[in-house]
Scaffold this motif. Structure first.
Motif, PDB file in Angstrom:
ATOM      1  N   ASP A   1       1.342  -1.662   0.423  1.00 17.76           N
ATOM      2  CA  ASP A   1      -0.050   0.076  -0.076  1.00 17.76           C
ATOM      3  C   ASP A   1       0.755   1.602  -0.205  1.00 17.76           C
ATOM      4  OD1 ASP A   1       0.691  -0.291   2.559  1.00 17.76           O
ATOM      5  OD2 ASP A   1      -0.809  -0.007   3.559  1.00 17.76           O
ATOM      6  N   GLN A   2       2.223   0.997  -0.095  1.00 23.08           N
ATOM      7  CA  GLN A   2       2.978   2.540  -0.214  1.00 23.08           C
ATOM      8  C   GLN A   2       3.358   2.442  -1.001  1.00 23.08           C
ATOM      9  OE1 GLN A   2       6.677   0.479   1.836  1.00 23.08           O
ATOM     10  NE2 GLN A   2       6.168   2.085   2.876  1.00 23.08           N
ATOM     11  N   THR A   3       2.671   4.383  -0.924  1.00 25.13           N
ATOM     12  CA  THR A   3       3.523   5.363  -2.482  1.00 25.13           C
ATOM     13  C   THR A   3       5.278   4.213  -3.265  1.00 25.13           C
ATOM     14  OG1 THR A   3       4.295   7.267  -1.628  1.00 25.13           O
ATOM     15  CG2 THR A   3       1.942   6.761  -1.929  1.00 25.13           C
ATOM     16  N   VAL A   4       5.334   5.050  -4.631  1.00 28.98           N
ATOM     17  CA  VAL A   4       6.481   4.728  -4.807  1.00 28.98           C
ATOM     18  C   VAL A   4       7.513   5.931  -3.850  1.00 28.98           C
ATOM     19  CG1 VAL A   4       8.143   4.795  -6.837  1.00 28.98           C
ATOM     20  CG2 VAL A   4       5.576   4.093  -7.364  1.00 28.98           C
ATOM     21  N   GLU A   5       6.719   6.561  -4.232  1.00 26.50           N
ATOM     22  CA  GLU A   5       7.969   8.095  -3.042  1.00 26.50           C
ATOM     23  C   GLU A   5       8.355   6.316  -1.654  1.00 26.50           C
ATOM     24  OE1 GLU A   5       8.514  12.081  -0.409  1.00 26.50           O
ATOM     25  OE2 GLU A   5       6.840  11.978  -3.198  1.00 26.50           O
ATOM     26  N   LYS A   6       7.277   6.388  -1.254  1.00 24.81           N
ATOM     27  CA  LYS A   6       8.205   5.668   0.364  1.00 24.81           C
ATOM     28  C   LYS A   6       8.567   4.498   0.232  1.00 24.81           C
ATOM     29  CE  LYS A   6       4.176   7.712   3.155  1.00 24.81           C
ATOM     30  NZ  LYS A   6       2.581   7.674   3.752  1.00 24.81           N
ATOM     31  N   ARG A   7       8.760   4.127  -0.878  1.00 24.64           N
ATOM     32  CA  ARG A   7       9.322   2.596  -1.135  1.00 24.64           C
ATOM     33  C   ARG A   7      10.921   3.006  -0.949  1.00 24.64           C
ATOM     34  NH1 ARG A   7       6.272  -1.764  -2.194  1.00 24.64           N
ATOM     35  NH2 ARG A   7       3.783  -1.251  -3.059  1.00 24.64           N
TER      36      ARG A   7
ATOM     37  N   ARG B   1      13.204  12.717  -9.069  1.00 21.42           N
ATOM     38  CA  ARG B   1      11.998  12.426  -9.589  1.00 21.42           C
ATOM     39  C   ARG B   1      12.537  13.461 -11.091  1.00 21.42           C
ATOM     40  NH1 ARG B   1       5.468  11.835  -9.756  1.00 21.42           N
ATOM     41  NH2 ARG B   1       5.910  10.788 -11.338  1.00 21.42           N
TER      42      ARG B   1
ATOM     43  N   ASP C   1       9.224   3.533 -12.897  1.00 18.54           N
ATOM     44  CA  ASP C   1       7.970   3.431 -12.476  1.00 18.54           C
ATOM     45  C   ASP C   1       7.648   3.158 -13.816  1.00 18.54           C
ATOM     46  OD1 ASP C   1       6.708   5.186 -13.436  1.00 18.54           O
ATOM     47  OD2 ASP C   1       6.653   6.234 -11.333  1.00 18.54           O
TER      48      ASP C   1
ATOM     49  N   TRP D   1      12.761   7.720 -11.538  1.00 17.33           N
ATOM     50  CA  TRP D   1      13.603   7.950  -9.922  1.00 17.33           C
ATOM     51  C   TRP D   1      14.817   7.749 -10.008  1.00 17.33           C
ATOM     52  CZ3 TRP D   1       9.845  10.030  -6.730  1.00 17.33           C
ATOM     53  CH2 TRP D   1       8.352   9.367  -6.981  1.00 17.33           C
TER      54      TRP D   1
ATOM     55  N   ALA E   1       6.573  -1.691  -6.737  1.00 15.32           N
ATOM     56  CA  ALA E   1       5.526  -0.707  -6.508  1.00 15.32           C
ATOM     57  C   ALA E   1       4.205  -0.942  -8.153  1.00 15.32           C
ATOM     58  CB  ALA E   1       5.915   0.494  -7.359  1.00 15.32           C
TER      59      ALA E   1
END
Length: 467
Positions: free
Chosen positions: A320-326, A347, A429, A435, A466
């Motif tokens: 459930d995490q966003t790409v950024e958080k991963r 990014r 992504d 990224w 992601a």
């Protein structure tokens, strides 16, 4: 009053390095003699007007001086602040550029204020200047000093229309000459070196300046010259050094930065970066001299296998995490494992890269080598045309650089931010957005190049999870 007189007498005879506004020794004597809570000097550096606070340990740190300035020509401003009772005294040499601040536990008396006036006058005498605040030429060599060199570099970068080159040279064997034959012989050696560098500077055009910036350290600054010209100048220095005599010689290093180099924040930051780059090259040159080898550490090697790190990421990265958080999680993990100093996440937006997140690995940076401009998010985008290595990394590759090796733009960034090494890795992504993670190392980290494969694998893992 006797304690005040003793402190002032000690300051009058304190040994202060030429060109320094006031050494930590003199400030410490004043603090102890007057029983001060704190004492420091706030000065303004021209031409960019940056303010510095010089403290008891001799370090000069950037920062806004929030304490009061003197109301009159000599001072006697005294106010109550959170730090205590503060009295400010104008240091009249150079006029209007420096203020001595004395911080008392109690309201200062007449003797305290009188001692402050005398101390400010003594500190003013410690800096030999001309009327405009420029340090006189070095009396031994006749060359300009460090202050004039730095002002020359500041002026050059302020124009932002030419590249600026800096050659640093270090005299080998000066201490031995002084010890065996006396300081007059050492002065003759310094005079010969000054003649060599002045002659070399003359061949680099009218805007080139040779200077003596320390006991056995010299520099040449040149504006708008080519790499070939600088390399020819260093070759002339090497050839002349061979004639200096047994047990002596010159180690040297050079660096160049464009006036509008990627990552430059201001002329003063560009000067700091250029000095760092040239000093790193000088270090490499000194280590290659027989009998003068300087031990260096090998690139840092991962202490955990790539498979082990990926296994940890596979557990910790949530669906459930966003790409950024991963990617932030991946950056934090690699930075911590590699004993790095900081990380950045960026990014791609069109043909530019925008900083998204950043962080420091250490809670407190090194006191003796804290980056002058720590990691800060900038609202501006960086053009990929300026960073060829970044463009490749966004397509799923890695890059690495140190102050002496790697892409020029990345080395400039290292110098500007006060770090020693960097690795970068990227990917795209499921929307096609690129990224990039960059991991920065300091003196505790050494070289990060051995971690490139681990970082790329971590980026791939975060992007795959992601999708």
């Amino acid at each position: 009053m006797s304690q005040h007189l003793e402190a002032l007498a000690a300051i009058a005879t304190a040994s202060v390095e030429p060109g320094a506004l006031a050494g930590g020794q003199a400030l410490l004597v004043l603090q102890q003699g007057l029983r001060l809570r704190d004492v420091h000097i706030c000065r303004v550096e021209e031409p960019d007007g940056r303010r510095h606070i010089q403290r008891l340990d001799g370090r000069s740190t950037d920062g806004l001086c929030t304490l009061p300035g003197p109301r009159g020509q000599q001072s006697l401003s005294e106010v109550r602040s959170e730090e205590g009772w503060v009295a400010g005294f104008m240091i009249r040499n150079p006029p209007g550029q420096a203020v001595l601040h004395l911080v008392f536990d109690r309201r200062p008396g007449a003797d305290d204020l009188s001692a402050g006036v005398v101390a400010a006058a003594l500190f003013g005498r410690m800096l030999p200047t001309t009327g405009d605040g420029v340090v006189h030429d070095d009396p031994v060599t006749g060359l300009p000093g460090r202050a004039l060199l730095e002002r020359h570099l500041l002026d050059a970068f302020a124009r932002a229309d030419h590249s600026v080159s800096l050659i640093l040279a270090d005299v080998n064997g000066l201490k031995t000459i002084n010890d065996r034959f006396g300081h007059r012989a050492g002065d003759r050696l310094l005079h010969r070196v000054a003649g060599i560098l002045a002659d070399v500077a003359g061949g680099l055009g009218p805007e080139a300046v040779a200077a003596r910036i320390g006991g056995d350290e010299f520099a040449i600054a040149a504006v708008g010259v080519s790499v070939q010209d600088v390399e020819a100048a260093t070759a002339r220095i090497d050839a002349a050094a061979a004639d200096l005599g047994d047990g002596t010689g010159l180690a040297r290093g050079y660096a160049r930065l464009a006036g509008d180099a990627p990552g430059s924040r201001s002329p003063s930051v560009a000067v700091h970066g250029l000095l760092a780059l040239a000093d790193a090259q000088l270090y490499v040159n000194k280590s290659s001299h027989p009998g003068r080898a300087i031990p260096t550490k090998a690139p840092a090697e991962p202490v955990r296998t790539t498979q082990s790190l990926l296994a940890q990421l596979d557990i910790e990265l949530r669906a459930d995490q966003t790409v950024e958080k991963r990617l932030v999680h991946a950056a934090e993990l690699i930075a911590e494992e590699a004993n790095a100093a900081a990380w950045w996440l960026s990014r791609q937006v069109g043909d530019a890269v925008v900083d998204i997140a950043c962080g420091k690995t250490r809670e407190r940076p090194l006191h003796w080598d804290e980056p002058e401009h720590p990691v800060v998010l900038e609202p501006k985008a960086y053009r990929l045309d300026d960073f060829s290595a970044t463009r490749l990394a966004l397509a799923g590759a890695t890059f690495d650089a140190t102050l002496t090796d790697g892409p020029e733009a990345e080395r400039a960034i290292l110098a500007y931010f006060g770090y020693r090494s960097v690795i970068g890795a990227g990917g795209t992504d499921d929307t096609g957005s690129g990224w990039l993670i960059e991991i920065y190392g300091d003196f505790l980290t050494e070289n990060l190049s051995g971690w490139g494969a681990n970082l790329l694998a971590a980026v791939d893992a975060a992007l795959v999870r992601a999708r």
